[in-house]
Scaffold this active site. Structure first.
Site, PDB file in Angstrom:
ATOM      1  N   CYS A  79      15.677 -37.255 -37.002  1.00  0.00           N
ATOM      2  CA  CYS A  79      16.608 -36.948 -36.410  1.00  0.00           C
ATOM      3  C   CYS A  79      16.121 -36.128 -35.060  1.00  0.00           C
ATOM      4  O   CYS A  79      15.873 -35.337 -35.056  1.00  0.00           O
ATOM      5  CB  CYS A  79      17.822 -35.887 -36.951  1.00  0.00           C
ATOM      6  SG  CYS A  79      18.670 -35.013 -36.303  1.00  0.00           S
ATOM      7  N   CYS A  82      17.779 -32.778 -34.425  1.00  0.00           N
ATOM      8  CA  CYS A  82      16.976 -31.675 -35.333  1.00  0.00           C
ATOM      9  C   CYS A  82      15.389 -31.333 -34.706  1.00  0.00           C
ATOM     10  O   CYS A  82      15.012 -30.324 -34.827  1.00  0.00           O
ATOM     11  CB  CYS A  82      16.925 -32.265 -36.551  1.00  0.00           C
ATOM     12  SG  CYS A  82      18.523 -32.825 -37.432  1.00  0.00           S
TER      13      CYS A  82
END
Length: 199
Positions: A79, A82
């Site tokens: 991600c 993230c």
């Protein structure tokens, strides 16, 4: 008496041109190598930061019972949002880690499927703020500025309403794994119904 032959006078400029071309090529290669190295280090630093967060993560079971509020993050190593937020979360953990549980739940691990369904995780990072009693107070989805996350954590510590509850930002989409059809082997199953509501 020395005489300059035409051959000597033409060789010198050619060697100067050759040196310039060689130096130019060395400079281009050096720039490319520095760019690749900088990009590689930046990518490695983000991955290392997510790994650090996971390593220092409070176990979910402990976070739900130790009497401290918690910030639970659903994330994945792939991600990009993230990875982008990881340095901010590391800083928040350094600042508040003695008073707040920081819990990391990797959505690629099917172990967390019940939690993904319970908190309706359909984009990451997905942050759930839990009170001292382990119950969800609010959530934030996607890229969040550190100041917003810090304000929410301070309110969580003061047992006050979170100023940025239900905040949304840029997310990385993913498909949540489907619950297995045969749940007979799972002692926690209660038939084929899957509960998705917050309780």
């Amino acid at each position: 008496m020395t005489t300059n032959s035409p051959l000597n006078s033409t060789q010198q400029p050619q060697s100067t041109v050759g040196t310039r071309v060689r130096n130019f090529l060395i400079a281009i290669v050096a720039i490319i190598l520095v760019s690749v190295l900088a990009f590689g280090l930046r990518t490695q630093t983000s991955a290392t930061t997510l790994a650090q967060l996971e390593q220092h993560s409070t176990q979910l079971e402990a976070a739900l019972t130790n009497g401290k509020p918690s910030l639970m993050e659903f994330y994945a190593d792939w991600c990009t949002v993230c990875q982008k937020m990881a340095p901010d979360i590391v800083q928040l953990e350094k600042e508040y880690g003695d008073k707040v549980n920081f819990v990391m739940l990797n959505v690629d691990n099917n172990k967390w499927l019940p939690e993904m369904l319970r908190y309706r995780v359909d984009g990451i990072p997905h942050f759930v703020f839990l009170g001292k009693d382990g119950k969800a107070v609010a959530d934030a989805i996607g890229d969040q500025p550190r100041t917003i996350m810090g304000s929410n954590i301070q309110a969580l510590l003061a047992d006050s309403p979170l100023p940025y509850a239900q905040a949304s930002g840029q997310v990385s989409k993913f498909s949540a794994p489907v619950a297995p059809a045969n749940t007979q082997d799972d002692p926690r199953s209660h038939g084929s119904q899957v509960k998705t509501g917050n309780s």
